[in-house]
Write a protein that holds these residues in place. Structure first.
Motif, PDB file in Angstrom:
ATOM      1  N   ASP A  69       0.839  -1.201   0.000  1.00  0.00           N
ATOM      2  CA  ASP A  69       0.000   0.000   0.000  1.00  0.00           C
ATOM      3  C   ASP A  69       0.874   1.251   0.000  1.00  0.00           C
ATOM      4  O   ASP A  69       0.552   2.250  -0.641  1.00  0.00           O
ATOM      5  CB  ASP A  69      -0.902   0.022   1.240  1.00  0.00           C
ATOM      6  N   VAL A  70       1.990   1.181   0.753  1.00  0.00           N
ATOM      7  CA  VAL A  70       2.892   2.326   0.888  1.00  0.00           C
ATOM      8  C   VAL A  70       4.336   1.844   0.809  1.00  0.00           C
ATOM      9  O   VAL A  70       4.718   0.910   1.520  1.00  0.00           O
ATOM     10  CB  VAL A  70       2.686   3.055   2.240  1.00  0.00           C
ATOM     11  N   VAL A  71       5.128   2.472  -0.049  1.00  0.00           N
ATOM     12  CA  VAL A  71       6.577   2.266  -0.058  1.00  0.00           C
ATOM     13  C   VAL A  71       7.225   3.583   0.353  1.00  0.00           C
ATOM     14  O   VAL A  71       6.948   4.634  -0.238  1.00  0.00           O
ATOM     15  CB  VAL A  71       7.103   1.829  -1.437  1.00  0.00           C
ATOM     16  N   ILE A  72       8.069   3.525   1.375  1.00  0.00           N
ATOM     17  CA  ILE A  72       8.754   4.713   1.880  1.00  0.00           C
ATOM     18  C   ILE A  72      10.213   4.638   1.468  1.00  0.00           C
ATOM     19  O   ILE A  72      10.902   3.655   1.770  1.00  0.00           O
ATOM     20  CB  ILE A  72       8.627   4.805   3.411  1.00  0.00           C
ATOM     21  N   VAL A  73      10.674   5.652   0.763  1.00  0.00           N
ATOM     22  CA  VAL A  73      12.060   5.712   0.313  1.00  0.00           C
ATOM     23  C   VAL A  73      12.835   6.584   1.293  1.00  0.00           C
ATOM     24  O   VAL A  73      12.623   7.795   1.372  1.00  0.00           O
ATOM     25  CB  VAL A  73      12.162   6.286  -1.115  1.00  0.00           C
ATOM     26  N   GLY A  74      13.714   5.962   2.054  1.00  0.00           N
ATOM     27  CA  GLY A  74      14.474   6.678   3.076  1.00  0.00           C
ATOM     28  C   GLY A  74      14.244   6.061   4.439  1.00  0.00           C
ATOM     29  O   GLY A  74      13.101   5.774   4.812  1.00  0.00           O
ATOM     30  N   GLY A  75      15.346   5.856   5.174  1.00  0.00           N
ATOM     31  CA  GLY A  75      15.241   5.172   6.456  1.00  0.00           C
ATOM     32  C   GLY A  75      15.740   5.973   7.634  1.00  0.00           C
ATOM     33  O   GLY A  75      16.155   5.404   8.648  1.00  0.00           O
ATOM     34  N   GLY A  76      15.687   7.303   7.518  1.00  0.00           N
ATOM     35  CA  GLY A  76      16.026   8.154   8.653  1.00  0.00           C
ATOM     36  C   GLY A  76      14.823   8.323   9.567  1.00  0.00           C
ATOM     37  O   GLY A  76      13.819   7.619   9.428  1.00  0.00           O
ATOM     38  N   GLY A 136      18.905   4.829   9.355  1.00  0.00           N
ATOM     39  CA  GLY A 136      19.205   5.983  10.197  1.00  0.00           C
ATOM     40  C   GLY A 136      19.609   7.244   9.479  1.00  0.00           C
ATOM     41  O   GLY A 136      19.517   8.332  10.038  1.00  0.00           O
ATOM     42  N   GLY A 137      20.102   7.132   8.244  1.00  0.00           N
ATOM     43  CA  GLY A 137      20.504   8.328   7.509  1.00  0.00           C
ATOM     44  C   GLY A 137      21.551   9.141   8.245  1.00  0.00           C
ATOM     45  O   GLY A 137      22.563   8.615   8.718  1.00  0.00           O
ATOM     46  N   GLN A 138      21.299  10.437   8.383  1.00  0.00           N
ATOM     47  CA  GLN A 138      22.266  11.343   9.000  1.00  0.00           C
ATOM     48  C   GLN A 138      22.497  11.064  10.481  1.00  0.00           C
ATOM     49  O   GLN A 138      23.477  11.536  11.059  1.00  0.00           O
ATOM     50  CB  GLN A 138      21.815  12.795   8.826  1.00  0.00           C
ATOM     51  N   LEU A 139      21.617  10.288  11.110  1.00  0.00           N
ATOM     52  CA  LEU A 139      21.834   9.950  12.518  1.00  0.00           C
ATOM     53  C   LEU A 139      23.143   9.191  12.713  1.00  0.00           C
ATOM     54  O   LEU A 139      23.723   9.210  13.799  1.00  0.00           O
ATOM     55  CB  LEU A 139      20.675   9.105  13.053  1.00  0.00           C
ATOM     56  N   ASN A 140      23.605   8.522  11.654  1.00  0.00           N
ATOM     57  CA  ASN A 140      24.880   7.809  11.742  1.00  0.00           C
ATOM     58  C   ASN A 140      26.053   8.764  11.931  1.00  0.00           C
ATOM     59  O   ASN A 140      27.131   8.343  12.358  1.00  0.00           O
ATOM     60  CB  ASN A 140      25.105   6.983  10.468  1.00  0.00           C
ATOM     61  N   LYS A 141      25.853  10.026  11.597  1.00  0.00           N
ATOM     62  CA  LYS A 141      26.945  11.000  11.635  1.00  0.00           C
ATOM     63  C   LYS A 141      26.743  12.061  12.711  1.00  0.00           C
ATOM     64  O   LYS A 141      27.408  13.088  12.712  1.00  0.00           O
ATOM     65  CB  LYS A 141      27.084  11.657  10.260  1.00  0.00           C
ATOM     66  N   ILE A 142      25.801  11.817  13.607  1.00  0.00           N
ATOM     67  CA  ILE A 142      25.510  12.769  14.681  1.00  0.00           C
ATOM     68  C   ILE A 142      26.098  12.247  15.983  1.00  0.00           C
ATOM     69  O   ILE A 142      26.061  11.049  16.261  1.00  0.00           O
ATOM     70  CB  ILE A 142      23.987  12.969  14.823  1.00  0.00           C
ATOM     71  N   GLY A 143      26.635  13.170  16.770  1.00  0.00           N
ATOM     72  CA  GLY A 143      27.161  12.788  18.081  1.00  0.00           C
ATOM     73  C   GLY A 143      26.022  12.596  19.059  1.00  0.00           C
ATOM     74  O   GLY A 143      25.220  11.676  18.947  1.00  0.00           O
ATOM     75  N   TYR A 144      25.949  13.488  20.027  1.00  0.00           N
ATOM     76  CA  TYR A 144      24.898  13.381  21.031  1.00  0.00           C
ATOM     77  C   TYR A 144      23.640  14.121  20.588  1.00  0.00           C
ATOM     78  O   TYR A 144      23.705  15.237  20.079  1.00  0.00           O
ATOM     79  CB  TYR A 144      25.374  13.952  22.369  1.00  0.00           C
TER      80      TYR A 144
END
Length: 210
Positions: free
Chosen positions: A22-29, A54-62
Protein backbone atom coordinates in the motif's frame (compact mmCIF):
# COMPACT_ATOMS: atom_id res chain seq x y z
CA UNK A 1 12.49 -15.18 -7.59
CA UNK A 2 14.04 -12.87 -5.00
CA UNK A 3 14.59 -14.45 -1.59
CA UNK A 4 14.95 -12.90 1.83
CA UNK A 5 17.19 -15.05 4.00
CA UNK A 6 17.20 -14.94 7.78
CA UNK A 7 18.37 -17.13 10.63
CA UNK A 8 15.86 -18.38 13.15
CA UNK A 9 17.20 -20.59 15.87
CA UNK A 10 19.56 -23.06 14.23
CA UNK A 11 17.63 -23.30 10.98
CA UNK A 12 17.86 -21.29 7.78
CA UNK A 13 14.53 -19.80 6.79
CA UNK A 14 13.90 -18.60 3.23
CA UNK A 15 10.77 -16.88 2.05
CA UNK A 16 9.85 -14.79 -0.99
CA UNK A 17 9.87 -11.06 -0.41
CA UNK A 18 6.44 -9.47 -0.87
CA UNK A 19 6.24 -7.34 -4.02
CA UNK A 20 3.03 -5.33 -3.68
CA UNK A 21 2.41 -2.74 -0.96
CA UNK A 22 0.00 0.00 0.00
CA UNK A 23 2.89 2.33 0.89
CA UNK A 24 6.58 2.27 -0.06
CA UNK A 25 8.75 4.71 1.88
CA UNK A 26 12.06 5.71 0.31
CA UNK A 27 14.47 6.68 3.08
CA UNK A 28 15.24 5.17 6.46
CA UNK A 29 16.03 8.15 8.65
CA UNK A 30 13.77 9.47 11.44
CA UNK A 31 11.22 10.88 8.97
CA UNK A 32 11.02 7.62 7.01
CA UNK A 33 10.69 5.49 10.13
CA UNK A 34 8.02 7.80 11.56
CA UNK A 35 6.04 7.61 8.32
CA UNK A 36 6.34 3.82 8.34
CA UNK A 37 5.08 3.55 11.92
CA UNK A 38 2.05 5.73 11.17
CA UNK A 39 1.30 3.77 7.98
CA UNK A 40 1.52 0.47 9.83
CA UNK A 41 -0.76 1.74 12.59
CA UNK A 42 -3.38 2.46 9.91
CA UNK A 43 -3.06 -1.20 8.87
CA UNK A 44 -1.46 -0.30 5.55
CA UNK A 45 0.95 -2.81 4.05
CA UNK A 46 4.20 -0.84 4.29
CA UNK A 47 7.77 -1.22 3.05
CA UNK A 48 10.87 0.89 3.76
CA UNK A 49 13.67 1.03 1.18
CA UNK A 50 16.84 2.79 2.30
CA UNK A 51 20.55 2.84 1.51
CA UNK A 52 21.37 2.79 5.21
CA UNK A 53 19.38 2.67 8.39
CA UNK A 54 19.20 5.98 10.20
CA UNK A 55 20.50 8.33 7.51
CA UNK A 56 22.27 11.34 9.00
CA UNK A 57 21.83 9.95 12.52
CA UNK A 58 24.88 7.81 11.74
CA UNK A 59 26.95 11.00 11.63
CA UNK A 60 25.51 12.77 14.68
CA UNK A 61 27.16 12.79 18.08
CA UNK A 62 24.90 13.38 21.03
CA UNK A 63 21.19 14.14 20.60
CA UNK A 64 19.98 16.27 23.49
CA UNK A 65 16.80 17.88 22.21
CA UNK A 66 14.49 14.92 21.61
CA UNK A 67 11.55 14.87 24.04
CA UNK A 68 11.77 12.05 26.55
CA UNK A 69 15.42 11.29 25.83
CA UNK A 70 17.85 13.46 27.76
CA UNK A 71 21.02 12.43 25.92
CA UNK A 72 21.72 9.70 23.38
CA UNK A 73 24.23 9.00 20.62
CA UNK A 74 22.94 9.04 17.04
CA UNK A 75 23.70 5.35 16.29
CA UNK A 76 22.07 4.29 19.56
CA UNK A 77 18.98 6.30 18.65
CA UNK A 78 18.85 4.47 15.30
CA UNK A 79 18.66 1.16 17.15
CA UNK A 80 15.70 2.42 19.16
CA UNK A 81 13.92 3.69 16.04
CA UNK A 82 14.24 0.34 14.32
CA UNK A 83 13.23 -1.58 17.43
CA UNK A 84 10.03 0.46 17.35
CA UNK A 85 9.60 -0.22 13.63
CA UNK A 86 10.20 -3.93 14.13
CA UNK A 87 7.31 -4.02 16.61
CA UNK A 88 4.97 -3.19 13.71
CA UNK A 89 6.62 -5.83 11.52
CA UNK A 90 7.47 -3.37 8.74
CA UNK A 91 10.01 -4.92 6.33
CA UNK A 92 13.14 -2.91 5.51
CA UNK A 93 15.12 -3.32 2.29
CA UNK A 94 18.72 -2.06 2.40
CA UNK A 95 19.14 -0.91 -1.19
CA UNK A 96 19.00 2.23 -3.32
CA UNK A 97 15.94 3.20 -5.32
CA UNK A 98 17.03 4.02 -8.87
CA UNK A 99 13.70 4.47 -10.63
CA UNK A 100 10.05 5.18 -9.84
CA UNK A 101 7.39 5.00 -12.55
CA UNK A 102 3.62 5.37 -12.56
CA UNK A 103 1.73 2.47 -14.09
CA UNK A 104 -2.06 2.80 -14.14
CA UNK A 105 -3.06 3.23 -10.48
CA UNK A 106 0.22 1.90 -9.06
CA UNK A 107 3.83 3.02 -8.75
CA UNK A 108 6.69 0.75 -9.84
CA UNK A 109 9.81 1.03 -7.67
CA UNK A 110 13.12 -0.37 -8.96
CA UNK A 111 16.23 -0.80 -6.80
CA UNK A 112 19.91 -0.92 -7.74
CA UNK A 113 19.99 -4.67 -7.05
CA UNK A 114 17.18 -5.26 -9.51
CA UNK A 115 14.28 -5.75 -7.12
CA UNK A 116 10.94 -4.32 -8.19
CA UNK A 117 8.06 -3.37 -5.92
CA UNK A 118 4.64 -1.92 -6.65
CA UNK A 119 2.75 0.43 -4.38
CA UNK A 120 -0.37 2.58 -4.31
CA UNK A 121 1.53 5.38 -2.57
CA UNK A 122 5.16 6.54 -2.42
CA UNK A 123 6.55 8.62 0.46
CA UNK A 124 9.92 10.25 -0.20
CA UNK A 125 11.89 10.76 3.02
CA UNK A 126 15.21 11.41 1.32
CA UNK A 127 16.99 13.38 4.03
CA UNK A 128 20.02 15.56 3.33
CA UNK A 129 23.64 15.24 2.24
CA UNK A 130 26.67 17.01 3.65
CA UNK A 131 27.69 20.20 1.87
CA UNK A 132 31.36 20.29 0.95
CA UNK A 133 33.60 23.35 1.20
CA UNK A 134 35.12 22.96 -2.25
CA UNK A 135 38.58 24.08 -1.09
CA UNK A 136 41.99 22.77 -2.24
CA UNK A 137 43.05 19.63 -0.39
CA UNK A 138 39.54 18.69 0.74
CA UNK A 139 39.25 15.67 -1.54
CA UNK A 140 42.96 14.85 -1.39
CA UNK A 141 43.03 14.55 2.40
CA UNK A 142 39.59 12.99 2.90
CA UNK A 143 40.10 10.17 5.38
CA UNK A 144 43.59 11.47 6.17
CA UNK A 145 42.70 14.36 8.43
CA UNK A 146 39.57 15.63 6.68
CA UNK A 147 36.30 14.15 7.94
CA UNK A 148 32.58 14.84 7.61
CA UNK A 149 31.59 12.61 10.52
CA UNK A 150 32.73 13.48 14.04
CA UNK A 151 31.10 10.44 15.71
CA UNK A 152 32.78 8.15 13.17
CA UNK A 153 36.27 9.63 13.31
CA UNK A 154 36.61 11.52 16.61
CA UNK A 155 38.84 8.82 18.22
CA UNK A 156 41.33 9.29 15.36
CA UNK A 157 41.99 12.84 16.59
CA UNK A 158 42.97 11.89 20.12
CA UNK A 159 45.53 14.37 21.45
CA UNK A 160 45.48 16.46 18.27
CA UNK A 161 44.47 20.03 17.42
CA UNK A 162 41.27 20.05 15.35
CA UNK A 163 39.30 22.69 13.44
CA UNK A 164 35.54 22.42 12.91
CA UNK A 165 34.14 24.42 10.00
CA UNK A 166 30.69 25.89 10.59
CA UNK A 167 28.65 27.62 13.25
CA UNK A 168 25.33 25.79 13.38
CA UNK A 169 24.06 22.97 15.56
CA UNK A 170 25.92 20.27 13.64
CA UNK A 171 29.25 22.07 14.00
CA UNK A 172 28.67 22.80 17.68
CA UNK A 173 27.68 19.21 18.40
CA UNK A 174 30.74 17.92 16.52
CA UNK A 175 33.05 20.30 18.38
CA UNK A 176 31.72 19.22 21.77
CA UNK A 177 32.14 15.56 20.89
CA UNK A 178 35.69 16.17 19.66
CA UNK A 179 36.66 17.75 22.99
CA UNK A 180 36.44 14.26 24.48
CA UNK A 181 39.40 13.24 22.32
CA UNK A 182 41.25 16.23 20.85
CA UNK A 183 43.73 18.41 22.74
CA UNK A 184 42.25 21.61 21.31
CA UNK A 185 39.24 22.37 19.10
CA UNK A 186 38.89 25.53 17.01
CA UNK A 187 35.58 26.57 15.44
CA UNK A 188 35.99 28.43 12.15
CA UNK A 189 32.88 30.37 11.18
CA UNK A 190 32.24 33.01 8.53
CA UNK A 191 29.91 35.13 10.68
CA UNK A 192 30.62 37.20 13.77
CA UNK A 193 28.56 34.88 15.97
CA UNK A 194 27.47 31.25 15.97
CA UNK A 195 24.03 30.21 14.75
CA UNK A 196 23.86 27.18 17.04
CA UNK A 197 21.31 26.86 19.82
CA UNK A 198 22.16 28.89 22.94
CA UNK A 199 22.36 25.58 24.83
CA UNK A 200 25.26 24.49 22.61
CA UNK A 201 26.92 27.91 22.67
CA UNK A 202 26.95 27.94 26.47
CA UNK A 203 28.61 24.52 26.56
CA UNK A 204 31.23 25.65 24.04
CA UNK A 205 32.06 28.76 26.07
CA UNK A 206 32.39 26.72 29.24
CA UNK A 207 34.65 24.10 27.66
CA UNK A 208 38.35 25.02 28.08
CA UNK A 209 39.32 22.95 25.04
CA UNK A 210 37.32 25.11 22.62
Amino acid sequence: MSLRISFKGLGLVEKPREKEYDVVIVGGGPAGVTAAIYSARYMLKTLVVTKEKGGQLNKIGYIENYPGVRRIMGPEFIDKLYEHLEYYKVPVVIDEVVDIKRSDEMFDVLTSLGERFTSKTIILALGVVKRKLGVPGEEEFLGRGVSYCAPCDAPLFRGKVVAVIGGGDSAASAALLLTEYARKVYIVHRRDKLRAQPFYIRQLKENPKV
